[in-house]
Design a protein around this motif. Structure first.
Motif, short mmCIF file in Angstrom:
data_model
loop_
_atom_site.label_atom_id
_atom_site.label_comp_id
_atom_site.label_asym_id
_atom_site.label_seq_id
_atom_site.Cartn_x
_atom_site.Cartn_y
_atom_site.Cartn_z
N LEU A 126 0.85 -1.18 0.00
CA LEU A 126 0.00 0.00 0.00
C LEU A 126 0.89 1.23 0.00
O LEU A 126 1.82 1.32 0.81
N ARG A 127 0.62 2.17 -0.90
CA ARG A 127 1.41 3.41 -0.96
C ARG A 127 0.59 4.53 -0.34
O ARG A 127 -0.56 4.76 -0.72
N LEU A 128 1.18 5.20 0.64
CA LEU A 128 0.53 6.31 1.34
C LEU A 128 1.23 7.62 1.00
O LEU A 128 2.46 7.69 0.99
N THR A 129 0.44 8.63 0.74
CA THR A 129 0.97 9.96 0.48
C THR A 129 0.10 10.97 1.22
O THR A 129 -1.13 10.90 1.14
N LEU A 130 0.74 11.88 1.93
CA LEU A 130 0.02 12.99 2.56
C LEU A 130 0.15 14.19 1.66
O LEU A 130 1.26 14.57 1.26
N GLU A 131 -0.97 14.81 1.35
CA GLU A 131 -0.98 15.97 0.47
C GLU A 131 -1.58 17.16 1.21
O GLU A 131 -2.61 17.03 1.85
N GLY A 132 -0.92 18.27 1.09
CA GLY A 132 -1.41 19.49 1.72
C GLY A 132 -0.72 19.76 3.04
O GLY A 132 -0.15 18.87 3.65
N PRO A 133 -0.76 21.02 3.47
CA PRO A 133 -0.10 21.40 4.72
C PRO A 133 -0.84 20.85 5.93
O PRO A 133 -2.07 20.78 5.94
N PRO A 134 -0.09 20.41 6.95
CA PRO A 134 -0.72 19.82 8.14
C PRO A 134 -1.69 20.75 8.85
O PRO A 134 -2.69 20.31 9.39
N GLU A 135 -1.40 22.04 8.84
CA GLU A 135 -2.28 22.97 9.56
C GLU A 135 -3.65 23.11 8.89
O GLU A 135 -4.61 23.53 9.52
N ASP A 136 -3.76 22.75 7.63
CA ASP A 136 -5.05 22.82 6.93
C ASP A 136 -5.73 21.45 6.84
O ASP A 136 -6.73 21.31 6.15
N GLY A 137 -5.18 20.45 7.52
CA GLY A 137 -5.75 19.11 7.46
C GLY A 137 -5.31 18.38 6.20
O GLY A 137 -6.01 18.40 5.19
N ALA A 138 -4.15 17.78 6.24
CA ALA A 138 -3.60 17.07 5.09
C ALA A 138 -4.52 15.93 4.68
O ALA A 138 -5.21 15.33 5.51
N VAL A 139 -4.53 15.62 3.39
CA VAL A 139 -5.34 14.54 2.84
C VAL A 139 -4.46 13.33 2.64
O VAL A 139 -3.38 13.43 2.05
#
Length: 96
Positions: free
Chosen positions: A27-40
């Motif tokens: 399974l490949r996981l990627t966090l997108e977006g800044p943490p303060e805005d709630g990363a996806v």
């Protein structure tokens, strides 16, 4: 350290088997977006890690993390819930 619950490992194994991914897959996981805005969190079944991915292995389960994602998930745990229709939702929680 990033950890994987037994339930998440079982879900990953079921997903990779249903996608006919060989043993080197995961399974490949990627966090997108800044943490303060709630990363996806993006979750994909992958036949092999992408160049530069870190591989987190537990028993016969593998999770692939892009380096910047791995850094953001330090001291986190991958868990899963399964709804009544059999669909999995992966969750990132803080490791205690």
């Amino acid at each position: 350290m990033f950890t994987i619950t037994a339930a998440a490992a079982e879900a990953i194994n079921r997903l990779t088997a249903s996608e006919n991914v060989q043993a080197e897959g995961g399974l490949r996981l990627t966090l997108e977006g800044p943490p303060e805005d709630g990363a996806v969190l993006s979750v994909d079944v992958a036949a092999h890690p992408a160049p530069g991915d870190d591989v987190i292995a537990t028993a016969d389960t593998q999770v692939f993390l892009a380096r910047e994602t791995r850094v953001r998930l330090t001291d986190k745990t991958l868990d899963v819930t399964k709804n009544i229709n059999g669909h999995y939702t992966f969750l990132i929680t803080t490791t205690n």
